[in-house]
Enzyme design. Structure first.
Site, PDB file in Angstrom:
ATOM      1  N   GLU A 267      66.060  64.099   6.819  1.00  0.00           N
ATOM      2  CA  GLU A 267      66.585  65.513   6.157  1.00  0.00           C
ATOM      3  C   GLU A 267      66.312  66.037   4.789  1.00  0.00           C
ATOM      4  O   GLU A 267      68.037  66.636   4.578  1.00  0.00           O
ATOM      5  CB  GLU A 267      67.987  65.524   6.745  1.00  0.00           C
ATOM      6  CG  GLU A 267      67.622  65.816   8.574  1.00  0.00           C
ATOM      7  CD  GLU A 267      69.111  65.885   9.653  1.00  0.00           C
ATOM      8  OE1 GLU A 267      69.242  66.240  10.589  1.00  0.00           O
ATOM      9  OE2 GLU A 267      70.378  65.534   9.220  1.00  0.00           O
TER      10      GLU A 267
ATOM     11  N   GLU B 109      64.622  64.891  15.957  1.00  0.00           N
ATOM     12  CA  GLU B 109      65.697  64.188  15.853  1.00  0.00           C
ATOM     13  C   GLU B 109      66.569  65.722  16.699  1.00  0.00           C
ATOM     14  O   GLU B 109      66.221  67.051  16.250  1.00  0.00           O
ATOM     15  CB  GLU B 109      66.892  64.765  15.047  1.00  0.00           C
ATOM     16  CG  GLU B 109      67.135  63.205  14.272  1.00  0.00           C
ATOM     17  CD  GLU B 109      68.093  62.832  13.284  1.00  0.00           C
ATOM     18  OE1 GLU B 109      69.714  63.570  13.838  1.00  0.00           O
ATOM     19  OE2 GLU B 109      68.123  62.709  12.129  1.00  0.00           O
TER      20      GLU B 109
END
Length: 1006
Positions: free
Chosen positions: A200, A298
């Site tokens: 991320e 995700e």
């Protein structure tokens, strides 16, 4: 067909030179390296185009579940989790690696025992599950420090940037962990097919360079230099396009992103906020990475829950089976080709490994519960979606279109997204335009088919979309050569058994459905009722219409048997691959999918294989269960369930049927209150005779922590001295001049932390904690002090893990733990000299088996008394249910035996009574593993599952509790018990206990 490999980044760092060229294959663009020698390295393993991955030359949809091996420290249970994920129809697992657990001391990498990755790879291969490796170095993951070891607080550089000090700090870890992962790659016969560098990497502040191509390239090169040759993929936190192919330095091979669209408000599980359903993912993908398969690395499968939150049962209700129907089918409408669900099994934040925003449980409201049960309806619903995708390879060839409220459905209350095939089948995803709607909406469809554009239903009636539901209607769907022109009922799976074909369709309660099959034969109902059922032959097309019923119907058209089921019934169906033996299950492929059989068997079917004339099923049962086998191979005559030969009947449709009897064993568990508890005062530091001369001195004039300047004469940041976990104790010495009347202290331990303060043996008070407070300033009134007399302030702090470091540039992980500031009235701060301790040895931690975070700084922990067989024979007998009559910390230990019968999976829980009395905190140790932190005044967790393997189900166990009374009237446990839930008759192999080293006297313990 020969497929050539792709490397947007060269296979190894030394191979970085060389342009990419494009080829066309069946109309799809493949990327490949220009050097034929380098192409050969991966040509038969992992390649891709804009539609999907190819594994071993075969186009494949990656349907994956997130699992963290470090959150289940019993390697012999990992196979159980893998098999339950495989049974969903999934073919992959994504996993993080927690750096903090593997390099607790700079330069010393330890990945052994419970922390070794090789056994995880081995059981993935055994279960036929591919792996997406995500070792960071930063992982977030609601882990302490986001996976960063505490000693990074001392690194003189900004984390997650090109700062040389930070990069150097990561080198040892990545060199080791990536080399281990490299050995487990598919190129070496292992299960690893994808590797994610960083995590991320999507936003920054505070003047940090972002995106920093040099930084990302460094992380990529670390992996390549360690031998990683599989494609690199990223997980942008949103559709930001960061580091996508074509962005230059630091670009990955395949772009992916994350999405948690429903958010994390478990306190309102029925609220679906307006506008939270993604609608632009397809167009975003075409802008950002059109040459790679659309990848959601995700996607939400649950929610975290903070201290004081509503609990994970509420999170499971928030992200429930209805969420799955609407949101996951919406993902498929965008053409998702890599879809990983976070979390699919959450596990436990044992041994202080969690961050301050969460408590011991990391259940996450996942499809599999923390205790590995599959009883949540969301598990069953997910199995329907997973097996549909597995049985529908043409999905990957269909082109997603734009969503629309006109043209397909006859009402604007519904939105339809088409995925149109070019002679390969089409898919139409239907949902409510207001995705939050709980209305039941009637509709008809206008569908483009090979038989022309058809208005459906053709035989009368209407379709119905119930509230918070979504459908995937198939058109020109290929069932082993038979064309399903359309089906409004959803497909669970289909199989070709040689002499016959089987298609399983299902619908929801109160629904009417219709399908059309291109076949000349008449329609026959070969099982079930003809009521609420009609059929019509139109040329070479058979049209069938029916109302959904709990009673099964089987319709035969030529050699195709169509099972018409309701959704709750199909929950009991499983599609195990038919393996050659019991040693392993093959990876998902066209061949293994085609060789699968269909089994109706209730709770869980793990595997199926043939041996001689026998068909062997391994399955779990939580009730007496009828079992059916659909499609038993013609060369088998005998049925074995969990190794036992089982009699069965064969009906006119060739279905084998039998029944497995369930008779739960009587589970006799010891009464915790009746154990022979031994007690030790574990806050001996407040006794007047206590000697802290062996303690580390808090004598640093400066701090290496670059986030927060010192506001004390000497550093009192615990990580400056190597203490990063659990309880901290500070002792401040001063000689009174008689003017001291108050003591102010600001302590920081993270959300929901607590602290207590004593002056000599006098209790001054406590901060009992709130989730909203990561730090707190307390003012305490001092008793009368005598001039010239020595005094000691003892400060106890419960640290709740280190902050994560999600936003680059914040260096939030460096937020210190310990004492931030203090003031002794009438005196200069330098009048106090300090000592401190955490776990014995700090980064030179004592227990290499249970890892660097498992134990904190209490006297009993430093001595190792929380481990089995402490020297407690001469200790006082006292029970935690009697507790303490005054503030302080008691340590309690006892042993007990268990005799849980083998062949049964029996989840066990330690339950605490929920108290509204004085605030107290408890640490639960089981055979030396810290498996619970109970905070009575904050919660929410009162029940702590402990898996077999940490508990010895056939043998002796040791339980230890630290009871911290934070208020003047002391504390005691209202209740403490060991309980079980429903025993599951299991095919699980024998569970090998994790290592549980006993107490040994520790050199230098103080």
């Amino acid at each position: 067909m020969k497929l050539l490999s792709v490397c947007a980044i060269a296979l190894l760092a030394a191979q970085a030179a060389g342009a990419s060229i494009k080829h066309m294959l069946n109309g799809f663009t493949l990327m490949e390296h220009s050097d034929p020698a380098k192409r050969e390295l991966l040509q038969k393993y992992v390649t891709w185009d804009e539609k999907s991955l190819f594994v071993n030359g075969e186009r494949i949809m990656i349907f994956s579940g997130e699992v963290h091996p470090f959150r289940l420290p019993v390697p012999s249970l990992w196979l159980d989790v893998f098999q339950k994920i495989k049974a969903l129809g999934f073919n992959c697992v994504s996993f993080y690696v927690d750096w903090a657990l593997l390099e607790g001391k700079p330069g010393e990498y330890r990945a052994e025992g419970n922390f070794a990755l090789e056994p995880f790879f081995d059981v993935a291969k055994q279960a036929g599950i591919y792996l997406l490796a995500r070792p960071g170095p930063y992982i977030n993951a609601e882990a302490s420090g986001g996976g960063f070891p505490g000693w990074l607080q001392r690194v003189n550089g900004t984390l997650r940037t090109s700062d040389p000090a930070y990069l150097k700090a990561t080198d040892n870890y990545i060199a080791h962990v990536a080399a281990t992962i490299a050995k487990g790659q598919i190129t070496n016969g292992g299960p690893v097919i994808l590797y994610q560098p960083e995590n991320e990497y999507s936003g920054a502040c505070c003047d940090a360079t972002f995106p920093d191509g040099d930084y990302m390239q460094y992380v990529i090169d670390q992996a390549r230099n360690a031998g990683i040759v599989v494609p690199l993929i990223n997980n942008d936190a949103w559709t930001g396009g960061h580091n996508a192919p074509g962005t230059g330095k630091g670009e990955v091979d395949i772009y992916g992103h994350d999405s948690y669209p429903l958010g994390f408000d478990c306190g309102h599980p029925s609220v679906w906020p307006k506008g939270n359903l993604p609608t632009t993912f397809r167009t975003d993908h075409l802008k950002q990475s059109p040459t790679t398969p659309y990848s959601l690395i995700e996607f939400q499968a649950g929610s975290f829950d903070p201290w004081g939150g509503p609990g994970f049962a509420a999170c499971a209700a928030l992200v429930n089976h209805e969420f799955e129907r609407v949101f996951y089918k919406n993902d498929l409408s965008f053409g998702a080709a890599i879809l990983n669900l976070y979390m699919t099994f959450g596990g436990t934040n044992w041994g202080n490994l969690g961050h301050p925003g969460g408590y011991t449980s990391y259940d996450y409201g996942s499809p599999l519960t923390e205790s590995r049960n599959v009883t949540r309806e969301k598990y069953s619903e997910l199995k329907l979606i997973g097996n549909f995708v597995k049985a529908s390879p043409s999905y990957l060839l269909a082109t997603p279109g734009n969503l629309t409220t006109s043209g397909y459905a006859d009402t604007a209350d519904l939105t339809v997204t088409p995925l149109l095939g070019n002679g390969t089948g089409s898919y139409f995803v239907v949902r409510h335009t207001d995705y939050t709607s709980q209305a039941s909406t009637p509709y008809k469809l206008s569908l483009p088919t090979s038989a022309g554009r058809l208005t459906v239903p053709q035989l009368g009636g209407t379709l119905t979309l119930n509230g918070r539901d979504s459908k995937i209607h198939v058109v020109d769907y290929n069932v082993a050569g038979t064309n399903i022109i359309y089906s409004t009922a959803e497909v669970f799976t289909w199989k070709n058994f040689g002499d016959s074909k089987v298609l399983i369709l299902y619908g929801g309660p109160g629904e009417h459905h219709e399908l059309a099959v291109s076949f000349k034969s008449d329609v026959q109902v070969v099982e079930g009722s003809n009521s609420e059922f009609k059929s019509k032959k139109v040329g070479d097309v058979a049209v069938v219409a029916w109302d959904v019923s709990p009673s099964r119907r089987i319709v035969q058209i030529g050699d195709l048997k169509i099972f018409l089921l309701d959704r709750n019934s199909v929950y009991n169906y499983w599609v195990p691959q038919l393996d050659k033996d019991d040693s392993s299950t093959g990876y998902s492929s066209e061949k293994t999918t085609a060789s699968s059989i269909i089994v109706k068997a209730g709770y869980l079917v793990r595997t199926a294989y043939t041996k001689g004339s026998g068909l062997y099923l391994t399955a779990d049962f939580n009730a007496t269960t009828p079992v059916e086998v659909i499609g038993a191979p013609s060369n088998v005559r005998n049925l074995y369930i969990n190794g036992e030969k089982t009699q069965f009947k064969t009906d006119k449709n060739g279905i084998w049927s039998t029944e497995v009897k369930y008779s739960a064993p009587k589970i006799k568990l010891p009464s915790m209150k009746d154990l022979d508890w031994k007690y030790l005062d574990t806050l001996q530091e407040v006794q007047s005779t206590y000697d802290d001369s062996a303690w580390p001195a808090a004598d640093l004039d400066t701090t290496p922590n670059t986030l927060r300047p010192l506001t004390t004469p000497k550093s009192l940041y615990s990580s400056d001295y190597g203490f990063h976990t659990g309880y901290l104790i500070y002792r401040g010495h001063f000689v009174a001049d008689g003017s001291e009347t108050t003591f102010d202290v600001r302590t920081q331990g993270g959300s929901a932390f607590g602290s207590s303060v004593w002056l000599n043996e006098s209790f001054l008070g406590s901060w009992t904690g709130l989730n909203a407070n990561a730090d707190y300033n307390s003012t305490y009134k001092l008793p009368q002090v005598e001039q010239g007399k020595n005094y000691v302030l003892t400060i106890l702090i419960d640290t709740m893990g280190l902050n994560e470091n999600w936003v680059v540039g914040t260096d939030e992980m460096k937020n210190p733990r310990g004492i931030l500031s203090y003031k002794l009235s009438g005196r200069d701060a330098s009048a106090i000299t300090w000592k401190l301790t955490g776990n014995l040895g700090g980064e030179d931690y004592q227990d290499k088996i249970r890892g660097p975070l498992n134990e904190g700084g209490l006297y009993a922990e430093r001595q190792g008394f929380h481990q089995p067989q402490p020297p407690s024979q001469k200790w006082k007998s006292a029970s935690p249910l009697d507790g303490l009559s005054k503030p302080g910390i008691g340590f309690y230990t006892a042993q007990f035996d268990l005799d849980i019968p083998s062949g049964w999976d029996v989840p066990l829980y330690f339950n605490f009574g929920n108290s509204t009395k004085s605030a107290y905190r408890v640490q639960l140790y089981v055979n030396g593993y810290q498996y619970g932190k109970f905070v009575s005044n904050i919660g929410p967790q009162t029940s702590f599952p402990v898996p077999q393997g940490i508990l010895n189900y056939q043998g002796t166990n040791w339980v230890a509790l630290t009871l911290w009374a934070l208020e003047s009237d002391g504390a005691k446990l209202d209740d403490f018990e060991l309980v079980n839930t429903t025993p599951v008759m299991t095919a699980l192999s024998k569970i090998r206990p994790s290592k549980q080293p006993n107490y040994r006297q520790r050199k230098g313990a103080y």
